[in-house]
Each structure stands twice: as C-alpha cells, then as structure tokens.
Design an enzyme around this catalytic site. Structure first.
Site, PDB file in Angstrom:
ATOM      1  N   CYS A   1      67.184 -14.878   9.222  1.00 46.64           N
ATOM      2  CA  CYS A   1      66.088 -13.527   9.833  1.00 46.64           C
ATOM      3  C   CYS A   1      65.586 -14.021  11.424  1.00 46.64           C
ATOM      4  O   CYS A   1      65.563 -12.677  12.804  1.00 46.64           O
ATOM      5  CB  CYS A   1      65.571 -12.301   9.104  1.00 46.64           C
ATOM      6  SG  CYS A   1      65.790 -11.988   7.100  1.00 46.64           S
TER       7      CYS A   1
ATOM      8  N   ASP B   1      38.067 -47.373   7.037  1.00 51.42           N
ATOM      9  CA  ASP B   1      36.446 -48.236   8.301  1.00 51.42           C
ATOM     10  C   ASP B   1      35.744 -48.401   7.539  1.00 51.42           C
ATOM     11  O   ASP B   1      35.592 -47.036   6.558  1.00 51.42           O
ATOM     12  CB  ASP B   1      36.480 -47.190   9.752  1.00 51.42           C
ATOM     13  CG  ASP B   1      35.312 -47.603  10.482  1.00 51.42           C
ATOM     14  OD1 ASP B   1      35.434 -48.885  10.751  1.00 51.42           O
ATOM     15  OD2 ASP B   1      35.078 -46.623  11.253  1.00 51.42           O
TER      16      ASP B   1
ATOM     17  N   CYS C   1      46.519 -47.369  27.663  1.00 55.68           N
ATOM     18  CA  CYS C   1      47.269 -46.871  27.583  1.00 55.68           C
ATOM     19  C   CYS C   1      47.466 -46.077  28.709  1.00 55.68           C
ATOM     20  O   CYS C   1      47.988 -45.883  29.806  1.00 55.68           O
ATOM     21  CB  CYS C   1      48.185 -46.259  26.244  1.00 55.68           C
ATOM     22  SG  CYS C   1      49.034 -48.049  25.361  1.00 55.68           S
TER      23      CYS C   1
ATOM     24  N   CYS D   1      46.470 -47.116  22.599  1.00 58.42           N
ATOM     25  CA  CYS D   1      44.541 -46.707  22.801  1.00 58.42           C
ATOM     26  C   CYS D   1      44.501 -46.320  24.141  1.00 58.42           C
ATOM     27  O   CYS D   1      45.699 -46.296  24.798  1.00 58.42           O
ATOM     28  CB  CYS D   1      44.380 -49.000  22.749  1.00 58.42           C
ATOM     29  SG  CYS D   1      45.698 -49.053  23.995  1.00 58.42           S
TER      30      CYS D   1
ATOM     31  N   CYS E   1      63.723 -14.279   5.339  1.00 64.30           N
ATOM     32  CA  CYS E   1      64.401 -16.210   4.828  1.00 64.30           C
ATOM     33  C   CYS E   1      64.440 -16.657   6.411  1.00 64.30           C
ATOM     34  O   CYS E   1      63.887 -15.915   7.693  1.00 64.30           O
ATOM     35  CB  CYS E   1      65.453 -16.435   4.161  1.00 64.30           C
ATOM     36  SG  CYS E   1      67.420 -15.912   5.112  1.00 64.30           S
TER      37      CYS E   1
END
Length: 828
Positions: free
Chosen positions: A148, A524, A76, A73, A145
């Site tokens: 390499c 929401d 913080c 939030c 791959c």
C-alpha cells in the site's frame, strides 16, 4: 558522561593521556592528588567547531550537509577537516564526530559533487543530507501492508508538484516535499484509496464520522452477503439473490477497486489489485457468492488489521501525550497559563505537586522527588533540588518548583526520543529487507502463474474454462504476500515501542536484531559498572579516634572543590561530624592541602607529602601499598611531626550493577567482560565484586578498541557498554554500541546504537530479553506466513481450497502475525 563524572576525571586524573584539565579557580582547587580514577579513561576530546568569528565571516557561503560513515575516533574527523580545507572552493569544514555529520561552506555549488569522492579517498563515506525545509509529515490511514505504501509513493511521484515522497508502513507516516497545498496532497492520497491528515505537534483526534463510515461499509456488505446466502435456501428468486451478492460486491469492494485502479495506473501490483481481480473474475464466471465473500472477508480482515496495527503505532504516539499541553508561566507576580508552544527559553514555569512537568528546564527554587520513569524507566523517584535538570513528561511528586525553561517544546528530551524512535521504526532490519525483496519477486511470479493456470489448461483441452479460471483466481489471492511482508515490521515497531516506554532507545531494526544475537558484553568500568565519582571507602586511625580524624580532615578539605575533598566532606556530613575552627588554609600543588587548627598546622595529602616532610610512615607502608594496589587513593592526615591516620577514597560499584549482571546471566548472556585501566589486582577484585566473567586490565583509552577486536577475533558477537562519547571508539568498533545516561547527554542519544536513558544498567537485561524474544517472534511469523502460503498453493490444484478460503487464509494469517507481534508490546 555526566557533568559530575567529567569533573572527577578532569580534576583528579594525573594520567599523561588526558589531553586537558579543568582550570582551577582558587588556590585550594589547585590541590591535585594521585589519580582517583584508577581507570585511564580520559580521552582526547574532539573540538572541531569553528569560532564565532569564522562563522560570521562565512555567512554568505553556500552550506552543504553530509552524513559521514566510517569514523571510529575523533582523529578521523580531524583528518577529514584538514584534507577538505585544502580543496579549491571549500572555505569552511566542520566535522562533528559525535553526530557523524559534516557541514561544508563553499563559494559555489559545483563543489558539492566533489565532496563524496574526496571523502571516499580518505577511507570514509559521505552521504548528502537532503534539505527538508519544505518537507511535511502526514499521517496515512488505511494501509494494511507494505505494498500500500508503494502504491501511494508511485501515485504521488506522478504529480509534477511533488519533488520527493516517502511512505513508511510501520509508522503510518508519509514524508513529502512538494510545491502545492495541503488539500491537494490529501486529495491525491484519497484518490489512491487512503486517508491522510497533516500531522500536528500534538496527536490529532480521529474523525468519528469517518470511522463510522468505514465500519458501515463493511457491515452493509456483510448484511447483504448474509441475506443472499440465507435467501438461497428459500424460495426467493435467484435473480434477487444475485442482485444482493452484486450489491455486496459493489458496496464492500468500492474502496479496494478504487485503490486497485490507481495502483495499476502507478504500475504497482498490490493486494487491492489482486483482490479486486479475484472478485471481478468470480462475478464474470457466475460465482457471485464467492465474489461477495471475497470482498467482505477482505474488508473485514483489513478493518481488523488496521485497528491492530494502529495499536502498535500508538505505542509511540502515546508518548506525545505524556507532556501537558499548557504550562503555568510566572510573569512578574502573576501566574499565566500558556500553551507549551508559546513558552520561550528562560521563561519561569511553576510546577505544583502531582503535576507533570511541561518542558525541560533547571530548578531555580524548591526541592522535590521527580518520577522520571516516562523518560528513563527508573523504578524509583529521583530527588531534585536547585540547579538540577528536570525533563518534560516527568511527574513532580511533592514540593512546588520554580523552573527556568532551557528547551523549546520541539527540542525537549522526550521530543527527541519520539523523533529518534520514529526514525528507528522507519529503518529496515536485514530480515525485513530480505522479505521485501522476496515479496517483490514472489508476487509477479504467482500472478503470472495464475494467468497461465486460467488460460493454458483449457487451451490444451484439460478441464473447463470455468474450472481453471476459478483456480487461477484463487492463485491470485494467494499471490498476495501480506502476512509475510507484515511479519517483520510490526514486530520491530512493537519491540522498539516497548523499549522506548521503558527508557531504552533502540535506533532501528538492525540493532534490535543484533542485540538479540549478542553473546558477549564488554563494560567500561568507570562510570558504567562504578559510580564514576570517589567515595570514602576506609578510615584507618593511628592516633586518637575516627571522629577527631574526620573532623580535622573536613576542616582542611571543605574549602576545596576537588572531588576527593568533596568525598571526604560528604562522608563527614553524612555522619554529622562537624568541622573545627581553622585558618590559614592553602593548597600544596599536586600533593594536598593544609590548615591551622588551634595553633597547630595540619596537613591532608598523599604519602609523598609526608615523605618530603620526613614524617615516618614505615609502620604503614604495607597497608598503604595494599590499598593502592586495590585502586584506592590515599589521604594521609597529620602534623609536621606525625601521621594521625589515613582516609582511603575509591570509586564505588553502582548499587544496581551486581543485580543487572546477575539478570543478564539469567537471560542467557554468554560472557561479560570488564575493560579497565586499573592494575591487575584492582581489576581482579572489581571483577569478583561485580560478577563479570573476565577482565582486561591496565588498558589505555585507545587499547579498549584493541580489547573489543580481540573478543571479536575469538568469534564472538560483542556489545560494548559505555557512558557516552568518551567510549565512542570502542562503541563504534563493537558489533553493538550501548550508551548509558542518554537523558543527560544529547551526544549519547545521537551516537550509540542503543541508549539506556537512565545512568545505570537496570534496563539492559530487559533490552536483551526483549530483543531475543523479538527475533524469535519474527522467525515464527516468517515461517508461519511461508507455510500458510505453501499449504494454500498445494491445496488449490486438487480443488480443496475455495476462493473464499484463500481470502480467509490470507487475511487470517496476516491478522495472526500482527497479534503475535503485538505480544512484544506487553512484555514486562
């Protein structure tokens, strides 16, 4: 959150939890009513940016940037700022909650070592963001791959001029920080057996001569192999046949042998080492045909794999071509064609009907329908007019537009999409990380086993040297886990590319896997399930007729910019109901507005205004309470002596919401939950209309986090869908955060795990379906790769699996895995 939605909340919310309101600019604007939001969605905003004066005074400080993890939030961010400003040596701290980044201004560099420890004490993690000023991006060709990529990295790190290098097989790109020139880097990559070219802003065309050379090498090797094979059935001398096979090995095996040399030099054990060892070993024991077949099948397999992988990479690169390379810039009365890189902010560009828009900007003159599908995935064109934002890469369908450029070519919305998607493709999913760890253990073990098989049985007197060396060589080929390593990244690149083309940003393989495992989605309400802006929902006439009532109300309200007033004037305009001639307009703070029409004073306001004027509303009390319980905001219209009628205003459900929720149920979503600040009655009605399975009502903003945690405590994997930064705490708490409207807000693009670029839920069912199919294909690939290897290992010892069959099983399995993953590109 869109600017309109922000205005609605700022202007009409009366919730005590709102930390700020917009300052009205006229007397009428002070008109504040009962909250039209219905949902207590207003949240404390994070204003952690320092003032211009502070930034000027600290320009001489050293700046350090960090990525902060663990913030849930905006408070913080404030906590970290307050704590670090007390640390000796730190002069300025800016923590941006939205992007999760922190900028520190310190007077000496030693402070940088203390910062991560200090942040960890506060309960968060700080990771230094490296300075990428000298970092260049190269396109690497020839990788088939992940091993390499490791070979190139190890080779380049031995160059003293290379500071840092990172090669990503999925995107085919190399990020390198170096002190030498471009030509030297390209040569170093070529020495490792691959091709490299510095990536420009626009897609570079492949050199056709280089492509032909690659094809010719494989073709010549194949022809020589075929001549030798068919020659063995004729009277041609065996020596000549051996020469043909040897030539096939040398021509076809030159590139893998060169790559193998640099891989061994770098301490890497990749597929080139294994294949080269097998071919050389076969030649040494006289199996020239087997050696030539190994080389040719390996080269052919690589060619097919490279082409297939390039197609998946092009799914993102093709986005670059959505934007035109030039723009028509208006200079005075003239129109000049300029490269988009030379167009500056505030330049005016002209877009004719049918043209693609070259840069993000704001329409100055003209109206048109814009096809925004390349950005948002929306199926229908969007009408745009003066003041609206347009995006690079979208198509102007009709009407000529003059647009003021607001972003440079490298900062446009589509440029950010490409950047974020490429970043996402470079992030390893949990499955991919596990497979890579497995491959690192598997390859050395099987390589060691192959050496033991070659040496141990003959020393013990079991069989001949030639027999066991041959089986050991077959084991060397099987030791290459190419199909397994490719199984996950190609599927992820394909799925993320598909999503991007459909207006959905998936931030990485981790979130793709999470989306596929989600069983519960929490929405929401305001701005997500609903429009987030009020509309007239009902007109109740007491005296007179509806047209007269609406005309009077429009006369009073059209002088206000309040969202409720705008909803009423829009309603009247849509029905061609004109305003009357009025005067003496004024606002009644917190209650309504008034105007004099034909000498009579009329009022439009909440029921409280009429109670204070002693106007009886007794006959309407039941209806007023009923409407208010359902979440409507009421505007009572009348004079000082009587009420003429009531206009009910409410937030409306989005047109696409109900269909999207039905589609989510069809793709197997277990439970859909609505989070709202509305009362129980309103929430129940809204839940019934939208089709959600469950709702949490009367929630304060911070209580949405509690609701998400409650769902998680029930053992459910929860995705939270919101409309941007306002829902950030809940988005961060959920297992998966999905934000809507990314095309309009940079913050949403930065913060959420998945971003729906359009401001609706239309693409959410596709995203969930795509993620689930991606999970299924990844599992198919992993199991197929493992079973193929297991079968090959089992068949080697009885002598059933020949050397060329081992190569065919390896390259064939890798190719099938790639093709299986590419099905995700075409999912509609």
């Amino acid at each position: 959150m869109s600017s309109t939605e922000k205005q609605v909340q700022d202007s009409c919310c009366t919730d005590d939890h709102c930390s700020s309101k917009q300052t009205p600019q006229t007397a009428i604007d002070i008109d504040k009513r009962t909250s039209c939001c219905g949902d207590n969605d207003c949240k404390e905003s994070n204003d952690s940016n320092n003032t211009d004066e502070q930034s000027q005074s600290t320009s001489s400080l050293e700046t350090f940037e960090y990525q902060i993890k663990g913030m849930d939030c905006p408070s913080c961010a404030a906590t970290i700022e307050k704590s670090l400003t007390k640390t000796k040596g730190i002069e300025t701290v800016q923590v941006n909650y939205g992007t999760g980044k922190m900028a520190i201004g310190a007077n000496h560099s030693s402070v940088s070592e203390q910062i991560p420890k200090q942040v960890r004490k506060l309960g968060f993690e700080a990771e230094a963001i490296p300075d990428k000023k000298n970092t260049q991006t190269y396109k690497v060709e020839g990788m088939d791959c992940g091993s390499c990529a490791m070979t190139i990295e190890k080779h380049l790190t031995k160059n003293p001029n290379v500071k840092e290098v990172s090669v990503n097989f999925s995107t085919g790109k190399m990020q390198i920080d170096h002190d030498t020139n471009q030509e030297e880097i390209i040569k170093e990559v070529e020495r490792a057996g691959f091709g490299a070219s510095l990536e420009s802003k626009r897609k570079q065309q492949e050199d056709p001569s280089e492509k032909k050379q690659k094809d010719a090498t494989t073709t010549i090797s194949g022809i020589l192999l075929a001549l030798g094979f068919f020659g063995s059935f004729t009277n041609i001398a065996p020596t000549l046949i051996t020469v043909l096979y040897a030539a096939a090995i040398v021509i076809g095996g030159y590139k893998p042998a060169r790559s193998a040399f640099y891989a061994i030099k770098s301490g890497s054990l990749d597929m080139n080492v294994l294949m080269a060892s097998a071919a050389i070993g076969a030649s040494l024991i006289g199996e020239w045909f087997e050696g030539a077949t190994v080389v040719w099948l390996f080269a052919l397999g690589n060619t097919l794999q490279n082409r297939s992988i390039e197609r998946t990479r092009e799914s993102i690169r093709s986005l670059i071509n959505l934007t035109p390379s030039e723009a028509s810039v208006k200079i005075g009365d003239k129109m000049v064609r300029k490269p988009v890189e030379d167009v500056s902010i505030n330049d005016t560009i002209i877009i004719k009907p049918g043209e693609k828009i070259p840069l993000d900007g704001e329409i100055m003159t003209g109206t048109s329908s814009i096809n925004q599908a390349p950005i948002t995935g929306e199926s229908m064109p969007v009408d745009k007019q003066q003041g609206d934002t347009v995006y690079a890469g979208t198509v102007n369908e009709n009407g000529s537009l003059e647009v003021t450029v607001t972003k440079l070519v490298e900062d446009t919305t589509i440029a950010k999409i490409i950047h974020l998607v490429e970043e996402a493709q470079e992030k390893k999913a949990p499955t991919q990380a596990f497979v890579d760890r497995f491959a690192k253990v598997y390859t050395p073990i099987v390589f060691g086993l192959a050496l033991l098989v070659m040496v141990l049985p003959p020393l013990l007197g079991i069989g001949t040297w030639g027999e066991w060396v041959y089986k050991g060589l077959a084991l060397l080929v099987v030791a290459c886990p190419c199909a397994l390593v490719i199984s996950t990244p190609v599927a992820i690149v394909s799925a993320i590319g598909n999503a991007a083309k459909n207006g959905v940003l998936i931030k990485g393989g981790t979130f793709l896997e999470k989306a596929g495992a989600i069983k519960t989605i929490a929405f929401d309400k305001t701005g997500t399930l609903t429009e987030g802006k009020p509309k007239v929902s009902e007109v109740l006439v007491i005296h007179g007729n509806e047209q007269e009532l609406v005309s009077i109300t429009r006369t009073i309200e059209e002088h206000s910019t309040h969202p409720i007033a705008q909803a009423i004037t829009t309603y009247a305009a849509e029905r061609n109901i004109p305003a009357k001639n009025g005067d003496s307009f004024s606002a009644i703070t917190g209650k309504g507005a008034q105007a004099t029409i034909n000498g009579v004073e009329y009022f439009a306001g909440n029921p409280k205004l009429y109670h204070e004027m002693n106007v009886s509303l007794t006959d309407l009390e039941d209806r007023i309470q009923s409407l208010q319980k359902e979440g409507h905001t009421l505007v009572v219209v009348g004079t000082r002596s009587e009420a003429l009628g009531i206009i009910a205003v409410a937030d409306t459900i989005r047109d696409i919401t109900v269909q999207s929720i039905q589609n989510l149920k069809q793709v197997g979503m277990g439970e859909m939950v609505m989070l709202t600040g509305d009362n129980q009655g309103t929430a129940k009605k809204m839940a019934t209309q939208t089709g959600v399975d469950r709702y949490f009502a009367e929630l304060l903003p911070e209580e949405k986090v509690t609701a998400v945690k409650k769902l998680q405590e029930e053992g459910k994997s929860v995705a939270m869908v919101g409309d941007g930064i306002n829902d950030a705490p809940a988005l961060a708490t959920a297992d998966l955060g999905i934000a809507m409207g990314g095309a309009g807000t940079d913050t949403a693009m930065e913060t959420a795990d998945i971003v729906l670029m359009a401001d609706n839920l239309e693409k959410l069912p596709h995203t969930i379906s795509l993620s689930r199919r991606a999970l299924a294909i990844i599992k198919q690939n992993v199991w197929f790769s493992l079973l193929t290897k297991l079968a090959a290992l089992v068949l080697i010892f009885p002598g059933i699996l020949t050397l060329w069959m081992a190569v065919l099983s390896d390259t064939g399995a890798a190719l099938l895995v790639i093709l299986n993953s590419m099905r995700l590109l075409k999912q509609k």
